[in-house]
Design a protein around this motif. Structure first.
Motif, PDB file in Angstrom:
ATOM      1  N   MET A   2      14.874  56.194  62.333  1.00  0.00           N
ATOM      2  CA  MET A   2      15.956  57.037  61.417  1.00  0.00           C
ATOM      3  C   MET A   2      15.082  57.980  60.581  1.00  0.00           C
ATOM      4  O   MET A   2      14.477  57.824  59.677  1.00  0.00           O
ATOM      5  CB  MET A   2      16.631  55.970  60.470  1.00  0.00           C
ATOM      6  CG  MET A   2      17.503  54.937  61.388  1.00  0.00           C
ATOM      7  SD  MET A   2      18.122  53.617  60.344  1.00  0.00           S
ATOM      8  CE  MET A   2      16.698  52.888  59.726  1.00  0.00           C
ATOM      9  N   VAL A   3      15.486  59.232  60.717  1.00  0.00           N
ATOM     10  CA  VAL A   3      14.797  60.269  60.021  1.00  0.00           C
ATOM     11  C   VAL A   3      15.346  60.833  59.064  1.00  0.00           C
ATOM     12  O   VAL A   3      16.630  61.116  58.974  1.00  0.00           O
ATOM     13  CB  VAL A   3      14.627  61.646  61.205  1.00  0.00           C
ATOM     14  CG1 VAL A   3      13.860  62.621  60.448  1.00  0.00           C
ATOM     15  CG2 VAL A   3      13.885  60.951  62.389  1.00  0.00           C
ATOM     16  N   LYS A   4      14.834  60.955  57.881  1.00  0.00           N
ATOM     17  CA  LYS A   4      15.439  61.444  56.653  1.00  0.00           C
ATOM     18  C   LYS A   4      15.228  63.066  56.961  1.00  0.00           C
ATOM     19  O   LYS A   4      14.018  63.342  56.925  1.00  0.00           O
ATOM     20  CB  LYS A   4      14.556  60.909  55.595  1.00  0.00           C
ATOM     21  CG  LYS A   4      15.129  59.778  55.139  1.00  0.00           C
ATOM     22  CD  LYS A   4      14.762  59.521  53.550  1.00  0.00           C
ATOM     23  CE  LYS A   4      15.480  58.402  53.051  1.00  0.00           C
ATOM     24  NZ  LYS A   4      17.078  58.608  53.087  1.00  0.00           N
ATOM     25  N   PHE A   5      16.368  63.632  56.770  1.00  0.00           N
ATOM     26  CA  PHE A   5      15.975  65.234  56.690  1.00  0.00           C
ATOM     27  C   PHE A   5      16.168  66.056  55.695  1.00  0.00           C
ATOM     28  O   PHE A   5      16.076  67.155  55.307  1.00  0.00           O
ATOM     29  CB  PHE A   5      17.046  65.653  57.704  1.00  0.00           C
ATOM     30  CG  PHE A   5      18.255  65.271  57.724  1.00  0.00           C
ATOM     31  CD1 PHE A   5      18.635  64.281  58.288  1.00  0.00           C
ATOM     32  CD2 PHE A   5      19.145  65.998  56.928  1.00  0.00           C
ATOM     33  CE1 PHE A   5      20.282  63.583  58.124  1.00  0.00           C
ATOM     34  CE2 PHE A   5      20.403  65.832  56.651  1.00  0.00           C
ATOM     35  CZ  PHE A   5      21.101  64.676  57.319  1.00  0.00           C
ATOM     36  N   LEU A   6      16.728  65.032  54.539  1.00  0.00           N
ATOM     37  CA  LEU A   6      16.810  65.979  53.157  1.00  0.00           C
ATOM     38  C   LEU A   6      15.603  65.802  52.443  1.00  0.00           C
ATOM     39  O   LEU A   6      15.494  64.936  51.590  1.00  0.00           O
ATOM     40  CB  LEU A   6      18.015  65.477  52.218  1.00  0.00           C
ATOM     41  CG  LEU A   6      19.155  65.918  52.906  1.00  0.00           C
ATOM     42  CD1 LEU A   6      20.590  65.180  52.570  1.00  0.00           C
ATOM     43  CD2 LEU A   6      19.446  67.165  52.876  1.00  0.00           C
ATOM     44  N   LYS A  29      13.189  71.748  52.903  1.00  0.00           N
ATOM     45  CA  LYS A  29      14.162  72.004  53.808  1.00  0.00           C
ATOM     46  C   LYS A  29      15.233  73.152  53.270  1.00  0.00           C
ATOM     47  O   LYS A  29      15.513  73.356  52.221  1.00  0.00           O
ATOM     48  CB  LYS A  29      15.023  70.792  54.117  1.00  0.00           C
ATOM     49  CG  LYS A  29      16.470  70.798  54.987  1.00  0.00           C
ATOM     50  CD  LYS A  29      16.011  70.789  56.263  1.00  0.00           C
ATOM     51  CE  LYS A  29      16.014  69.722  57.097  1.00  0.00           C
ATOM     52  NZ  LYS A  29      15.677  70.173  58.581  1.00  0.00           N
ATOM     53  N   PHE A  49      23.940  66.182  46.898  1.00  0.00           N
ATOM     54  CA  PHE A  49      23.950  66.285  48.347  1.00  0.00           C
ATOM     55  C   PHE A  49      25.152  66.577  49.110  1.00  0.00           C
ATOM     56  O   PHE A  49      25.086  67.322  50.382  1.00  0.00           O
ATOM     57  CB  PHE A  49      23.425  65.078  48.992  1.00  0.00           C
ATOM     58  CG  PHE A  49      21.846  64.601  48.768  1.00  0.00           C
ATOM     59  CD1 PHE A  49      21.456  63.332  48.402  1.00  0.00           C
ATOM     60  CD2 PHE A  49      21.145  65.732  48.844  1.00  0.00           C
ATOM     61  CE1 PHE A  49      20.229  63.153  48.480  1.00  0.00           C
ATOM     62  CE2 PHE A  49      19.645  65.548  48.457  1.00  0.00           C
ATOM     63  CZ  PHE A  49      19.479  64.124  48.358  1.00  0.00           C
ATOM     64  N   THR A  50      26.334  66.058  48.497  1.00  0.00           N
ATOM     65  CA  THR A  50      27.716  66.556  49.251  1.00  0.00           C
ATOM     66  C   THR A  50      27.827  67.841  49.282  1.00  0.00           C
ATOM     67  O   THR A  50      28.847  68.244  49.802  1.00  0.00           O
ATOM     68  CB  THR A  50      28.723  65.503  48.812  1.00  0.00           C
ATOM     69  OG1 THR A  50      28.751  65.816  47.523  1.00  0.00           O
ATOM     70  CG2 THR A  50      28.477  64.232  49.025  1.00  0.00           C
ATOM     71  N   ILE A  80      25.856  70.221  49.906  1.00  0.00           N
ATOM     72  CA  ILE A  80      24.977  71.162  50.447  1.00  0.00           C
ATOM     73  C   ILE A  80      24.962  71.066  51.856  1.00  0.00           C
ATOM     74  O   ILE A  80      25.455  69.855  52.398  1.00  0.00           O
ATOM     75  CB  ILE A  80      23.471  71.135  50.203  1.00  0.00           C
ATOM     76  CG1 ILE A  80      22.992  69.564  50.222  1.00  0.00           C
ATOM     77  CG2 ILE A  80      23.245  71.560  48.815  1.00  0.00           C
ATOM     78  CD1 ILE A  80      21.835  69.581  49.842  1.00  0.00           C
ATOM     79  N   MET A  81      24.773  71.879  52.683  1.00  0.00           N
ATOM     80  CA  MET A  81      24.722  71.704  54.146  1.00  0.00           C
ATOM     81  C   MET A  81      23.204  72.018  54.679  1.00  0.00           C
ATOM     82  O   MET A  81      22.797  72.964  54.573  1.00  0.00           O
ATOM     83  CB  MET A  81      25.617  72.776  54.902  1.00  0.00           C
ATOM     84  CG  MET A  81      25.775  72.869  56.335  1.00  0.00           C
ATOM     85  SD  MET A  81      26.750  71.531  56.996  1.00  0.00           S
ATOM     86  CE  MET A  81      26.002  71.182  58.677  1.00  0.00           C
ATOM     87  N   PRO A  82      22.701  70.983  55.130  1.00  0.00           N
ATOM     88  CA  PRO A  82      21.444  71.011  55.596  1.00  0.00           C
ATOM     89  C   PRO A  82      21.205  71.854  56.919  1.00  0.00           C
ATOM     90  O   PRO A  82      22.260  71.713  57.705  1.00  0.00           O
ATOM     91  CB  PRO A  82      20.832  69.598  55.742  1.00  0.00           C
ATOM     92  CG  PRO A  82      22.161  68.940  56.114  1.00  0.00           C
ATOM     93  CD  PRO A  82      23.300  69.471  55.544  1.00  0.00           C
ATOM     94  N   THR A  83      19.930  72.709  57.250  1.00  0.00           N
ATOM     95  CA  THR A  83      20.030  73.301  58.568  1.00  0.00           C
ATOM     96  C   THR A  83      18.844  72.892  59.221  1.00  0.00           C
ATOM     97  O   THR A  83      18.023  71.819  58.722  1.00  0.00           O
ATOM     98  CB  THR A  83      19.681  74.843  58.224  1.00  0.00           C
ATOM     99  OG1 THR A  83      18.444  74.815  57.421  1.00  0.00           O
ATOM    100  CG2 THR A  83      20.927  75.332  57.414  1.00  0.00           C
ATOM    101  N   ARG A  84      18.714  73.350  60.237  1.00  0.00           N
ATOM    102  CA  ARG A  84      17.439  72.870  60.991  1.00  0.00           C
ATOM    103  C   ARG A  84      16.064  73.719  60.652  1.00  0.00           C
ATOM    104  O   ARG A  84      14.858  73.381  61.082  1.00  0.00           O
ATOM    105  CB  ARG A  84      17.509  73.159  62.410  1.00  0.00           C
ATOM    106  CG  ARG A  84      17.572  74.508  62.836  1.00  0.00           C
ATOM    107  CD  ARG A  84      18.131  74.627  64.453  1.00  0.00           C
ATOM    108  NE  ARG A  84      18.367  75.832  64.874  1.00  0.00           N
ATOM    109  CZ  ARG A  84      17.886  76.847  65.270  1.00  0.00           C
ATOM    110  NH1 ARG A  84      16.659  76.717  65.218  1.00  0.00           N
ATOM    111  NH2 ARG A  84      18.282  77.863  65.691  1.00  0.00           N
TER     112      ARG A  84
END
Lengths: 144, 141
Positions: B5-9, B13, B81-82, B84-88
Motif C-alpha cells: 500500500m503506497v502512500k503517495f501524499l 508530490k 487533502f480532500t 487537492i488532486m495528486p498527480t504522478r
C-alpha cells in the motif's frame, strides 16, 4: 491391429475449459480467457466474495470514503459499478494507480452493486479495507 | 499477498488545488500533517504553489525581459487533502527553511512573508534550470 493411439481415448476436456480454450484461440480472442462464456461464473463468484466481505470484513461504501481510504492507503481493493460517471471513474482509477491498489469494474450498475452488498441503496463505488475471511483480494489480481 | 500500500501524499508530490482562491493552481507538498493538528483535526498538508506562473520566455527576449518573465509569485497554504488532486509528478525542491517553521511558519504575517519569499526563490531557481516543465506551465481549463 490397433495402435496405441486408437486404444487410449482422447483426453477428456472439461466443457468449460474447452469453451475457454476456444474463446482464447478464436480470432476475436485478444481478450483474456475470462470472456463471455465464463463471465456468468465469475460474476457469481464476485458476488459471493463480496457477501463474505460484508459479513466478516471491513469496507466502506461511497465516493468520499473511497477517496479517503485511497489517500491513506487503507484500501486493498476498490470496486466500481459500470454506470459510474466517467470522470469519477477515471479519478478513482488515477488515485488507485498512484497508490498501487487494484480497481475492479463490477459487471453491473450501482443498483446491482448495492444489492450485492446486501444494502437497499445504490452503491457506485466501494473500497475493501479488510477482506476478513474472503479471498477477494487474491482472486482479482490484475482483474479489471 | 500484495501488501504494497503506497502512500503517495508525501513531500515533493506535485498536486493541483481544487478549492479556494488558488483552485487550478499547481503546488508542491512541503509538509504533511497526516493525523491533523488540534486546530485542524483532519489530514492536511502545507503546500507551496504558484500564484502567478512564469510567463513564456522566447529566444529573442533580452536578458532583462527574460528575468522579468521568469518571475513567479508563490503562495503557502495549509490545505485539506480532500481539496487537492495528486498527480504522478514530483518536484524535489529543498524547502527546508520553509518546512522547518512547520505550522507556525504561517502563524504570524511576517513569518509567512519570509517563508513565502524563500519558497519563491527556490521555485524560481528551479524554473530557470528548465526542469519540471510540467509544473511551471499553467493548467488550462
Amino acid at each position: 491391429i490397433q495402435t496405441l493411439a486408437q486404444l487410449t481415448p482422447p483426453p477428456r476436456r472439461h466443457p468449460r475449459a474447452e469453451a475457454a480454450a476456444d474463446a482464447a484461440t478464436s480470432p476475436r480472442g485478444a481478450t483474456m480467457v475470462t470472456s463471455t462464456k465464463k463471465t456468468k461464473k465469475s460474476g457469481d463468484n464476485i458476488n459471493n466474495k463480496l457477501q463474505l466481505v460484508m459479513k466478516s470484513g471491513k469496507y466502506t461504501l461511497g465516493y468520499k470514503t473511497v477517496l479517503r481510504t485511497l489517500r491513506n492507503s487503507k484500501a486493498k481493493l476498490v470496486i466500481l459499478a459500470n454506470n459510474c460517471p466517467p470522470l469519477r471513474k477515471s479519478e478513482i482509477e488515477y488515485y488507485a494507480m498512484l497508490a498501487k491498489i487494484t480497481v475492479h469494474h463490477y459487471h453491473g450498475n450501482n443498483v446491482d452493486l448495492g444489492t450485492a452488498c446486501g444494502k437497499y441503496f445504490r452503491v457506485c463505488c466501494l473500497s475493501i479495507i479488510d477482506p476478513g475471511d474472503s479471498d477477494i483480494i487474491n482472486a482479482t489480481p490484475a482483474g479489471q | 499477498e500484495h501488501a504494497k500500500m503506497v502512500k503517495f501524499l508525501k513531500t515533493g508530490k506535485a498536486v493541483i488545488l481544487l478549492q479556494g482562491r488558488f483552485a487550478g493552481r499547481k503546488a508542491v507538498i512541503v509538509r504533511v500533517f497526516e493525523e491533523g493538528t488540534r486546530d485542524r483535526p483532519y489530514g492536511h498538508c502545507l503546500v507551496a504553489g504558484l500564484a502567478k506562473y512564469p510567463k513564456k520566455v522566447i529566444r529573442k527576449d533580452s536578458a532583462k525581459k527574460t528575468a522579468k518573465k521568469s518571475r513567479v509569485k508563490c503562495f503557502l497554504k495549509l490545505v485539506n487533502f480532500t481539496h487537492i488532486m495528486p498527480t504522478r509528478y514530483t518536484l524535489d525542491v529543498d524547502f527546508k527553511d520553509v518546512a522547518s517553521g512547520g505550522p507556525d511558519a504561517l502563524a504570524t504575517r511576517d513569518k509567512k512573508v519570509a517563508s513565502c519569499k524563500a519558497a519563491k526563490a527556490r521555485l524560481e531557481e528551479r524554473f530557470k534550470t528548465g526542469k519540471n516543465r510540467w509544473f511551471f506551465t499553467k493548467l488550462r481549463f
